[in-house]
Design a protein around this motif. Structure first.
Motif, short mmCIF file in Angstrom:
data_model
loop_
_atom_site.label_atom_id
_atom_site.label_comp_id
_atom_site.label_asym_id
_atom_site.label_seq_id
_atom_site.Cartn_x
_atom_site.Cartn_y
_atom_site.Cartn_z
N SER A 106 0.83 -1.21 0.00
CA SER A 106 0.00 0.00 0.00
C SER A 106 0.86 1.25 0.00
N GLY A 107 1.93 1.22 0.77
CA GLY A 107 2.84 2.37 0.81
C GLY A 107 3.45 2.65 -0.54
N GLY A 108 3.81 1.60 -1.27
CA GLY A 108 4.39 1.79 -2.59
C GLY A 108 3.41 2.40 -3.58
N VAL A 109 2.17 1.91 -3.55
CA VAL A 109 1.15 2.45 -4.45
C VAL A 109 0.87 3.92 -4.14
N MET A 110 0.71 4.23 -2.86
CA MET A 110 0.38 5.60 -2.49
C MET A 110 1.58 6.54 -2.59
N ALA A 111 2.78 6.00 -2.59
CA ALA A 111 3.96 6.83 -2.82
C ALA A 111 3.87 7.49 -4.20
N ALA A 112 3.48 6.70 -5.19
CA ALA A 112 3.33 7.24 -6.54
C ALA A 112 2.09 8.12 -6.65
N PHE A 113 0.98 7.66 -6.07
CA PHE A 113 -0.27 8.41 -6.19
C PHE A 113 -0.18 9.78 -5.52
N SER A 114 0.51 9.88 -4.41
CA SER A 114 0.59 11.14 -3.67
C SER A 114 1.19 12.26 -4.51
N TYR A 115 2.05 11.91 -5.45
CA TYR A 115 2.72 12.93 -6.26
C TYR A 115 2.38 12.77 -7.74
N ILE A 116 1.14 12.34 -8.00
CA ILE A 116 0.69 12.18 -9.38
C ILE A 116 0.64 13.51 -10.12
N PHE A 126 -3.83 -11.67 -3.57
CA PHE A 126 -2.89 -10.69 -2.99
C PHE A 126 -1.55 -10.74 -3.74
N VAL A 127 -1.05 -11.93 -3.99
CA VAL A 127 0.23 -12.09 -4.71
C VAL A 127 0.12 -11.55 -6.13
N GLY A 128 -0.96 -11.91 -6.82
CA GLY A 128 -1.14 -11.44 -8.19
C GLY A 128 -1.23 -9.93 -8.28
N ALA A 129 -1.98 -9.32 -7.38
CA ALA A 129 -2.10 -7.86 -7.37
C ALA A 129 -0.76 -7.20 -7.10
N THR A 130 0.03 -7.80 -6.22
CA THR A 130 1.35 -7.23 -5.89
C THR A 130 2.28 -7.25 -7.09
N ILE A 131 2.28 -8.35 -7.81
CA ILE A 131 3.14 -8.45 -9.00
C ILE A 131 2.73 -7.41 -10.04
N ILE A 132 1.43 -7.29 -10.29
CA ILE A 132 0.94 -6.31 -11.27
C ILE A 132 1.32 -4.89 -10.84
N GLY A 133 1.15 -4.58 -9.56
CA GLY A 133 1.46 -3.25 -9.07
C GLY A 133 2.93 -2.91 -9.21
N ALA A 134 3.81 -3.86 -8.87
CA ALA A 134 5.26 -3.61 -8.96
C ALA A 134 5.69 -3.36 -10.40
N ALA A 139 -2.71 4.44 -18.71
CA ALA A 139 -2.94 3.00 -18.64
C ALA A 139 -2.25 2.38 -17.43
N LEU A 140 -1.03 2.82 -17.17
CA LEU A 140 -0.28 2.28 -16.03
C LEU A 140 -0.88 2.73 -14.71
N PHE A 141 -1.39 3.97 -14.66
CA PHE A 141 -2.07 4.42 -13.44
C PHE A 141 -3.32 3.60 -13.18
N PHE A 142 -4.00 3.21 -14.23
CA PHE A 142 -5.17 2.34 -14.09
C PHE A 142 -4.77 1.02 -13.43
N LEU A 143 -3.68 0.41 -13.90
CA LEU A 143 -3.22 -0.86 -13.34
C LEU A 143 -2.76 -0.70 -11.90
N VAL A 144 -2.08 0.41 -11.61
CA VAL A 144 -1.63 0.66 -10.24
C VAL A 144 -2.82 0.78 -9.30
N GLY A 145 -3.85 1.49 -9.74
CA GLY A 145 -5.05 1.62 -8.92
C GLY A 145 -5.73 0.28 -8.68
N ALA A 146 -5.84 -0.54 -9.73
CA ALA A 146 -6.48 -1.84 -9.59
C ALA A 146 -5.71 -2.73 -8.64
N ALA A 147 -4.38 -2.76 -8.77
CA ALA A 147 -3.56 -3.59 -7.91
C ALA A 147 -3.57 -3.09 -6.47
N GLY A 148 -3.44 -1.78 -6.31
CA GLY A 148 -3.35 -1.21 -4.96
C GLY A 148 -4.60 -1.37 -4.14
#
Length: 388
Positions: A212-222, A267-275, A293-302
């Motif tokens: 979650s921290g990794g996903v929101m690290a990127a989202f916070s400074y979108i 959980f594992v699948g979402a983590t791989i997609i997010g990374a 497109a990548l932001f869409f995937l990050v949101g879905a995984a996160g």
């Protein structure tokens, strides 16, 4: 699904809109309060810190109080924090107001998660959490973009006044439908803490924090990434947030559908997609289509993470469900606090506006470690079809 679940989804919508609204108002707030964008991003970090403290503390403090009283008081304090933020004239008072709102949010999340799963029953627990946490996706699809749009029309303070009014309305509605019966079988604090003695729940919480921290690290400074590197116009920021939010809605619904039987695998699948998606943002964020497109995937995984983490935590610490849910909330926001703080530092480094995405990719990848250990522990025992 019981009526209380979609109503709690509205509360989740407001809570998550507040937590993430700073991302859509970052430039306006930094200019108004005369601070850097990195400093303005600390308003996200301090909110997350308040959630880390507030969720478990309030879960213990309110364990003998009725869900209705806890939820209503939490919403009213939450509204007061918003009004305080809208009236604040300095950066420091804004930080204090955000912290107050966050503590109330922690109390809401801890009680709401248990109220939703209890009302739905054990066989629909993950689906109830997925529905309730659809409010998180809706907040990103509608709340944050609309807040960013309102910020351009009536200023960021006006956005906070709107959230204050909506929260008061939500408190009135929940006061009518939530259970007024106080728990009669609340266990002792020692008993609840004993439920955390086994290691599986800690693996879930560790994975929750870093992913979650990794996903929101990127989202916070979108906003800086889109404006300074992708080169889009200011008016497209709400559109980018909508795209991210649609991914969030997809993620919460997938987690709700699969979480009852395939929680760890999902959980594992979402983590791989997010990374992978976050890593690709670093080189491809100069292209508008690729970035969206990548932001869409990050949101879905996160946004697969919160319902999965909450459901698993409640199962592994079944004798302390409220504290378990609160711990999942604390882990999520602990990761958000760490991720947004490190991302702010990374943005001032040689990586520039791609720094938050690079930090996010690394954090999410680290999240695979506890998940793999958890999967191995489960595989070494007799299969249990309810948790995979």
């Amino acid at each position: 699904m019981p009526a209380i679940v979609p109503i709690l989804m509205i509360g989740a919508f407001l809570m998550c809109t507040t937590e993430n609204i700073i991302a859509g108002l970052l430039t306006q707030i930094s200019e108004d309060l005369a601070v850097t964008e990195s400093a303005a991003g600390m308003l996200i970090t301090i909110f997350a810190i308040g959630m880390v403290i507030g969720a478990p503390v309030m879960a213990i403090a309110t364990r003998r109080i009725s869900p209705r009283a806890t939820l209503v008081v939490a919403l009213l304090v939450f509204a007061a924090g918003h009004a305080f933020t809208a009236l604040s004239s300095s950066y420091e008072t804004s930080l204090i107001a955000r912290f107050i709102s966050a503590v109330a949010t922690g109390a809401f999340w801890a009680v709401a998660a248990v109220a939703a799963t209890t009302a739905a029953g054990p066989h629909l627990a993950s689906r109830a959490l997925g529905l309730m946490m659809s409010g998180v996706g809706l907040a990103t699809v509608a709340g944050v973009p609309l807040g960013a749009f309102l910020g351009q029309l009536i200023g960021w303070r006006g956005t906070f006044w709107v959230l204050t009014a909506l929260t008061i309305v939500a408190a009135i509605v929940i006061a009518r439908v939530a259970s007024s019966t106080a728990p009669t079988d609340a266990s002792s604090i020692r008993t609840e803490l004993r439920a955390f003695a086994q290691g599986k729940i800690w693996l879930v919480l560790a994975a929750t924090a870093v992913v979650s921290g990794g996903v929101m690290a990127a989202f916070s400074y979108i906003q800086p990434l889109l404006l300074d590197r992708t080169g889009v116009a200011q008016w497209t920021i709400p559109i980018a947030l909508v795209v991210f939010g649609i991914g969030c809605l997809l993620g919460t619904n997938v987690a709700g559908r699969l979480g009852d039987k395939h929680a760890i695998g999902t959980f594992v699948g979402a983590t791989i997609i997010g990374a992978v998606a976050l890593a690709l943002l670093v080189p491809f964020s100069t292209n508008v289509v690729a970035t969206f497109a990548l932001f869409f995937l990050v949101g879905a995984a996160g946004l697969c993470v919160p319902p999965l983490a909450t459901g698993l935590s409640i199962r592994y610490a079944s004798s302390a469900p409220t504290l378990a849910a609160a711990s999942a909330v604390a882990a999520y926001n602990g990761g958000v606090a760490l991720g947004s703080w490190v991302a702010g530092i990374a943005m001032t480094s040689v990586l520039g506006v791609t720094g938050p995405s690079a930090v996010g990719a690394a954090m999410v990848a680290v999240g695979l470690i506890p998940l793999i250990v958890l999967a191995m522990l489960r595989g070494s025992r007799t299969p249990q079809p309810t948790i995979r």
